[in-house]
Design a protein around this motif. Sequence first.
Motif, short mmCIF file in Angstrom:
data_model
loop_
_atom_site.label_atom_id
_atom_site.label_comp_id
_atom_site.label_asym_id
_atom_site.label_seq_id
_atom_site.Cartn_x
_atom_site.Cartn_y
_atom_site.Cartn_z
N LEU A 213 9.03 11.39 -5.23
CA LEU A 213 8.28 12.64 -5.39
C LEU A 213 8.08 12.97 -6.87
CD1 LEU A 213 9.92 14.78 -2.57
CD2 LEU A 213 7.62 13.80 -2.57
N MET B 64 -3.09 11.71 -5.43
CA MET B 64 -2.07 11.89 -4.39
C MET B 64 -2.33 10.95 -3.22
SD MET B 64 -0.93 15.89 -4.31
CE MET B 64 0.47 15.57 -3.22
N GLY C 132 -0.02 7.72 -2.18
CA GLY C 132 0.40 7.64 -0.79
C GLY C 132 0.27 6.22 -0.23
N TRP D 131 1.40 11.06 6.57
CA TRP D 131 0.02 11.43 6.25
C TRP D 131 -0.30 12.89 6.57
CZ3 TRP D 131 -2.02 8.98 2.58
CH2 TRP D 131 -1.80 7.62 2.39
N ALA E 230 1.82 15.32 6.25
CA ALA E 230 2.44 16.04 5.13
C ALA E 230 1.61 15.88 3.86
CB ALA E 230 3.87 15.54 4.90
N ARG E 231 1.11 14.69 3.64
CA ARG E 231 0.32 14.44 2.42
C ARG E 231 -0.97 15.26 2.45
NH1 ARG E 231 1.13 10.68 -1.47
NH2 ARG E 231 3.19 11.41 -0.89
N SER F 183 -0.18 18.93 1.88
CA SER F 183 0.22 19.19 0.49
C SER F 183 -0.97 19.11 -0.45
CB SER F 183 1.35 18.26 0.06
OG SER F 183 0.94 16.91 0.08
N ILE F 184 -1.89 18.21 -0.21
CA ILE F 184 -3.10 18.12 -1.03
C ILE F 184 -3.94 19.38 -0.88
CG2 ILE F 184 -5.34 16.96 -1.25
CD1 ILE F 184 -3.82 14.31 -0.65
N ALA G 164 2.12 21.12 -5.20
CA ALA G 164 1.67 20.20 -4.13
C ALA G 164 2.76 19.19 -3.80
CB ALA G 164 0.38 19.49 -4.55
N TRP G 165 3.43 18.67 -4.83
CA TRP G 165 4.50 17.69 -4.59
C TRP G 165 5.75 18.35 -4.01
CZ3 TRP G 165 4.19 12.78 -3.81
CH2 TRP G 165 3.07 12.10 -4.26
N ASN H 210 4.91 18.76 -0.43
CA ASN H 210 4.98 17.45 0.21
C ASN H 210 6.42 17.08 0.54
OD1 ASN H 210 3.30 14.92 0.84
ND2 ASN H 210 5.00 14.12 -0.34
N LEU I 156 7.90 16.58 4.32
CA LEU I 156 8.49 15.30 4.72
C LEU I 156 9.91 15.48 5.23
CD1 LEU I 156 7.27 12.84 1.93
CD2 LEU I 156 6.53 12.92 4.32
#
Length: 176
Positions: free
Chosen positions: A7, A55, A59, A74, A76-77, A80-81, A118-119, A122, A126
């Motif tokens: 992360l 991001m 990924g 995905w 979660a990604r 978060s984006i 965002a991270w 994420n 997760l």
Amino acid sequence: MERKKMLITGFFFTFIIGTLMHFTYHWTGCSAITGLFVPVNESMWEHLKMLAIPMLLFGLFEKRGYAKELKNFWPARLLSIVSGMVILVLFYDLWLVVAGDGGLTLDIIDFVVGVALAWVINGKLLASGRFASKTARTLAAVGIAALLAIFFVFTWQPPQVDFFRDPPTGTFGPVK
């Protein structure tokens, strides 16, 4: 511990690659293909690519390694984006209301805050294990494809709304 390191690495990857993306369109001679993935003007909309694309790229790297077994990766990604994009817009607009034009300093602070949050989001998603269902994964795939399609279309045919306007020139779309 590996997830935490990834992360943090993802944050730095997104920040560095996103920053370089800011200049890439002109470095490539205003390439139409490059313009699909990097900002083509100074509009807020185009700057959102600087968070989303790195991001997503990171990924692809993560999913080949430690994240293979994470069913919610995905979803979660994507969440978060989208959260990071909303944070970028809200922080920027709030700053403009409070302090007026912040210039380059505001742009940098806004980008660091948006990428960092965002991270963080994420990582929390997760760790929660939420959104691991097949339906969530399918919706995430559709959402990522839709986000990319919207970036591609609005790069060359942006809505005539200030959010898509290049502030220095007052025009919409690519600036050469």
